[in-house]
Design an enzyme around this catalytic site. Sequence first.
Site, short mmCIF file in Angstrom:
data_model
loop_
_atom_site.label_atom_id
_atom_site.label_comp_id
_atom_site.label_asym_id
_atom_site.label_seq_id
_atom_site.Cartn_x
_atom_site.Cartn_y
_atom_site.Cartn_z
N LYS A 1 0.84 -1.20 0.00
CA LYS A 1 0.00 0.00 0.00
C LYS A 1 0.88 1.26 0.00
O LYS A 1 2.09 1.17 0.23
CB LYS A 1 -0.89 -0.02 1.24
CG LYS A 1 -0.08 0.01 2.53
CD LYS A 1 -0.86 -0.48 3.72
CE LYS A 1 0.00 -0.40 4.95
NZ LYS A 1 -0.52 -1.14 6.07
N ARG B 1 -9.76 -0.08 15.54
CA ARG B 1 -9.75 0.74 14.33
C ARG B 1 -10.82 0.17 13.40
O ARG B 1 -11.85 0.78 13.23
CB ARG B 1 -8.34 0.67 13.73
CG ARG B 1 -7.84 1.94 13.14
CD ARG B 1 -6.37 1.86 12.77
NE ARG B 1 -6.03 0.68 11.97
CZ ARG B 1 -4.83 0.46 11.45
NH1 ARG B 1 -3.83 1.32 11.66
NH2 ARG B 1 -4.58 -0.63 10.74
N TYR C 1 17.66 29.32 7.93
CA TYR C 1 16.56 30.18 8.39
C TYR C 1 16.53 30.23 9.91
O TYR C 1 16.73 29.22 10.59
CB TYR C 1 15.23 29.63 7.90
CG TYR C 1 15.00 29.80 6.42
CD1 TYR C 1 15.06 31.06 5.82
CD2 TYR C 1 14.69 28.70 5.63
CE1 TYR C 1 14.82 31.21 4.45
CE2 TYR C 1 14.44 28.84 4.27
CZ TYR C 1 14.52 30.11 3.69
OH TYR C 1 14.28 30.25 2.36
N MET D 1 13.24 24.03 2.20
CA MET D 1 12.42 23.26 1.26
C MET D 1 13.29 22.46 0.29
O MET D 1 12.97 21.32 -0.04
CB MET D 1 11.50 24.21 0.48
CG MET D 1 10.46 23.48 -0.35
SD MET D 1 9.41 24.59 -1.29
CE MET D 1 8.45 25.37 0.00
C1 LIG Z 1 0.30 -2.06 6.66
C2 LIG Z 1 -0.27 -3.30 7.22
C3 LIG Z 1 0.55 -4.40 7.52
C4 LIG Z 1 2.06 -4.35 7.43
O1 LIG Z 1 2.60 -3.80 8.61
P1 LIG Z 1 4.19 -3.68 8.82
O2 LIG Z 1 4.32 -3.16 10.20
O3 LIG Z 1 4.65 -2.68 7.79
O4 LIG Z 1 4.76 -5.01 8.59
C5 LIG Z 1 -0.07 -5.56 7.94
N1 LIG Z 1 -1.41 -5.63 8.08
C6 LIG Z 1 -2.23 -4.59 7.83
C7 LIG Z 1 -3.69 -4.72 8.02
C8 LIG Z 1 -1.68 -3.39 7.40
O5 LIG Z 1 -2.48 -2.35 7.15
#
Ligand SMILES: *Cc1c(COP(=O)(O)O)cnc(C)c1O
Length: 356
Positions: free
Chosen positions: A35, A130, A254, A302
């Site tokens: 992702k 969540r 800065y 930047m």
């Molecule tokens: C992103 C994610 C993972 C991977 O987690 P890592 O800590 O990067 O290994 C696993 N399961 C879900 C549901 C996630 O959203």
Amino acid sequence: MTRPTYMQINADALRHNLKQVRKLVPSSRVLAMIKANAYGHGLINVAHALADADAFGVAFLEEALQLRAAGIQQPIVLMEGFYGATELAEISQNDLAVVVHQYSQLEILEQQELKTPLTVWLKIDTGLHRLGFLPEEVAEVWRRLKKCKHVGEIHLLSHFTEPDDLYKSTTLQQLACFDRSIAELSAQRSLANSAAILAWPATHYEWVRPGIMLYGVSPFADKIGADHNLQPVMTLRSELIAVQSLCKGDTVGYGGTWICPENMPVGIIAIGYGDGYPRHAKNGTPVLVNNAVVPLIGRVSMDMIAVDLRTQPHAKIGDSVVLWGEGLPVEQVAHAAGTIAYELLCHVTPRVRKNN
Ligand SMILES: *Cc1c(COP(=O)(O)O)cnc(C)c1O
């Protein structure tokens, strides 16, 4: 000459890291988490490099469609499922699997007609609070999913709250909660992200979901990827584009927050927060100049940062710089910037070129 700032992606390191996962969990299948543009590494190239993964995990439909458009044929799981009924036809046409985590999704599934069977991952909330159904809701949700004609396989998953904390019992409590809530069901299960793959073998089950470790990074605050025999995948590189000979009392950057304690050389590097280098990196954040560590000084701008070159007095314009990656663990930079490596990797901006 173009701006000398670029990101190098090491596909061999990605493959090596996937092999490390396989060594740790030889009998589980691997749902590789790619992702967020593969944690900033480039979605399509990473998917091609990880061709040996059993499946890919992305957050939402558009990420999956990019993979399908690039010819990726593995199973792909949408980890947040679908946001409304309108997405379902496209999900089904593209042979994507979905996480189902709440009743509104279940109701849409019960009302829709699909041509091909949809693989569903039923998500259980074991304490992260969540996404997911409560443990006591799982049996009924399972029964309703089973009744949907177009729902094919059903797998079970949950996500841990703090698997990177080895001294708390939370992870084992969540595992027990998961086991209890699915005791009557027979299905493939998935719990472990990178930290759990590395630290909690009891959670491995049929599918593991590595993310950060595939990119060569440790999920633990006091470790780096090399401690787990992982190799960094992203190396962020630039060059010195100016070297200033400053006098005692001169300020740098800065706000004039850094004051030269003596006459000294200061190097200017072509990278800044506009590229994703963290603006909150503190004085002393490590930067590699000609393979030697020098400290960041003054505020991050930047497009540029400054470094103290007193230990590298011969450094000159055009000399090589590594911001993180090979030779400089991103975990150390993240620590100095008060954040985690995940964020630094995801935040490299599109103006940074990729050289593979
Ligand atoms: C992103 C994610 C993972 C991977 O987690 P890592 O800590 O990067 O290994 C696993 N399961 C879900 C549901 C996630 O959203």
